[in-house]
Design an enzyme around this catalytic site. Structure first.
Site, mmCIF file in Angstrom:
data_model
loop_
_atom_site.group_PDB
_atom_site.id
_atom_site.type_symbol
_atom_site.label_atom_id
_atom_site.label_comp_id
_atom_site.label_asym_id
_atom_site.label_seq_id
_atom_site.Cartn_x
_atom_site.Cartn_y
_atom_site.Cartn_z
ATOM 1 N N LYS A 119 32.925 -50.602 -63.453
ATOM 2 C CA LYS A 119 31.966 -50.960 -64.455
ATOM 3 C C LYS A 119 31.070 -51.734 -63.612
ATOM 4 O O LYS A 119 31.337 -52.903 -63.374
ATOM 5 C CB LYS A 119 32.529 -51.613 -65.455
ATOM 6 C CG LYS A 119 31.774 -52.206 -66.463
ATOM 7 C CD LYS A 119 32.545 -52.901 -67.848
ATOM 8 C CE LYS A 119 31.283 -53.952 -68.402
ATOM 9 N NZ LYS A 119 32.047 -54.631 -69.469
ATOM 10 N N GLY A 165 29.879 -60.925 -75.660
ATOM 11 C CA GLY A 165 30.430 -62.025 -76.314
ATOM 12 C C GLY A 165 29.911 -62.698 -77.629
ATOM 13 O O GLY A 165 30.320 -63.621 -78.072
ATOM 14 N N ALA A 187 29.261 -54.101 -74.972
ATOM 15 C CA ALA A 187 28.757 -55.527 -75.075
ATOM 16 C C ALA A 187 28.283 -55.694 -76.763
ATOM 17 O O ALA A 187 27.355 -54.997 -76.821
ATOM 18 C CB ALA A 187 27.831 -56.266 -74.088
ATOM 19 N N GLY A 188 28.693 -56.834 -77.105
ATOM 20 C CA GLY A 188 27.948 -57.115 -78.440
ATOM 21 C C GLY A 188 28.525 -56.761 -79.577
ATOM 22 O O GLY A 188 28.164 -57.335 -80.820
ATOM 23 N N ASN A 196 35.633 -56.227 -75.953
ATOM 24 C CA ASN A 196 36.599 -57.326 -75.510
ATOM 25 C C ASN A 196 36.770 -58.565 -76.548
ATOM 26 O O ASN A 196 37.642 -58.583 -77.251
ATOM 27 C CB ASN A 196 36.498 -57.911 -74.072
ATOM 28 C CG ASN A 196 37.522 -58.610 -73.587
ATOM 29 O OD1 ASN A 196 37.760 -58.771 -72.039
ATOM 30 N ND2 ASN A 196 38.281 -59.176 -74.162
ATOM 31 N N THR A 197 35.752 -59.227 -76.473
ATOM 32 C CA THR A 197 35.731 -60.559 -77.248
ATOM 33 C C THR A 197 36.249 -60.338 -78.668
ATOM 34 O O THR A 197 37.072 -61.159 -79.159
ATOM 35 C CB THR A 197 34.491 -61.364 -77.227
ATOM 36 O OG1 THR A 197 34.181 -61.465 -75.796
ATOM 37 C CG2 THR A 197 34.568 -62.854 -77.642
#
Lengths: 267, 65
Positions: free
Chosen positions: A104, A165, A192-193, A214-215
């Site tokens: 990645k 994040g 992301a996001g 992830n977050t």
């Protein structure tokens, strides 16, 4: 399933995957919660990184043992790299340690948004592709950059929905929809996001192939339940896309039949 | 000899990357190495000399997003 593409199994770089949810492994409250969340998500691919060992705790070894025990495919990242040189060297190191050519690729250009340095990204993607890497580029939703990444050798694209994040969801649905329309046959993964399962549903309903996050799971009050919620969301969005959603209408249209309605004169 | 290992200055006796890993007790660990931002493969470590001022990175698997 009107198109052949949609009937085909999801595959990236020749690897067929059942789950369309890729999960990051950072920021969980404990290794056991991470482990349970990974199980609940049904993810087959997890992102990992390389870092300096902090102290004599051998925390890295313990983490890696946990991931290996889950039998998951790893997607190492170059998170935090700011130059082409840093990203390429980190990718080379990751390939040796994790024994995978998947990477990645992140080349970060700016601190406040962690926006990719797309110029460095394209350059690094070319170098790594020539070295036999299978590059998953973390990129913006810029269509021209996407073209250049493909020309550099990438066979999958990972546009952001919003800054890493931030949990803001699809900041620019138009741009994401345009990418999907422009590259009907390229695996596209929103990376992301994403903040809630509804964001994931929206991206999947557009026809995105998968979601990487992830977050949103790790920082949820109950990461294990949220992992399951995202798994369901991704599946729901995919099914909705395949089911060809109805077109929105400006005016109401009654769903209950009007014929036979009481209290009305008939012609 | 003074070198930097993972961002910290260290006075080490090792003269190769492989001997540095032994000196720092990384023999059994699963690590990846770089010297002066250039990747050094596992099988090249014994043939990679260290010089004063070299910047060595010794990285391990960690959580990532």
């Amino acid at each position: 399933m009107s198109e052949d593409k949609d009937a085909r199994p999801f595959a990236v770089y020749g690897t067929t995957l059942v789950s369309r949810l890729f999960i990051g492994t950072a920021q969980y409250p404990s290794p056991s919660v991470l482990s349970d969340a990974l199980c609940a998500s049904g993810a087959e691919v997890v992102t990992v990184s390389l870092r300096r060992e902090s102290g004599a705790s051998r925390a890295g070894e313990h983490f890696w043992t946990l991931i290996r025990e889950q039998g998951l495919r790893v997607l190492p990242n170059t998170a935090g790299c700011r130059t082409v040189k840093e990203a390429v060297t980190t990718a080379q190191m990751a390939r040796e340690v994790f024994e995978t050519s998947w990477i990645k690729l992140e080349v970060i250009g700016e601190d406040d948004t962690l926006q990719p340095d797309v110029f460095g990204l394209v350059e690094a993607a070319g170098i790594l592709s020539r070295e036999g890497f299978q590059v998953f580029p973390y990129t913006t939703d810029d269509l021209v950059v996407a073209e250049k990444l493909l020309a550099a050798g990438c066979e999958v694209l990972m546009p952001w929905a919003a800054p890493i994040g931030s949990g803001r969801g699809l900041n620019n649905p138009y741009a994401l929809r345009s990418l999907r329309g422009h590259f009907p046959d390229i695996p596209l993964i929103v990376d992301a996001g994403i903040g809630t399962p509804s964001h994931a549903v929206a991206a999947m309903e557009m026809g995105y192939d998968a979601i990487l996050l992830n977050t949103a799971i790790a920082k949820a009050g109950d990461p294990v339940a949220m992992a399951r919620a995202f798994a369901l969301g991704v599946e729901a969005g995919r099914l909705a896309y395949l089911s060809q959603p109805m077109e929105p209408r400006d005016m109401a249209a009654p769903s209950t039949p009007m014929s036979g309605l009481a209290f009305r004169d008939t012609a | 000899m003074l070198i930097r290992v993972n961002g910290k200055e260290l006075d080490v006796a090792a003269v190769t990357l492989e001997s540095l890993l032994r000196e720092l007790d990384y023999t059994e660990a699963m690590v990846a190495t770089a010297v002066n931002q250039t990747f050094v493969r596992r099988d090249q470590r014994s043939a990679t000399p260290l010089r004063t001022g070299d910047q060595v990175e010794i990285l391990v698997p960690r959580q990532g997003g």
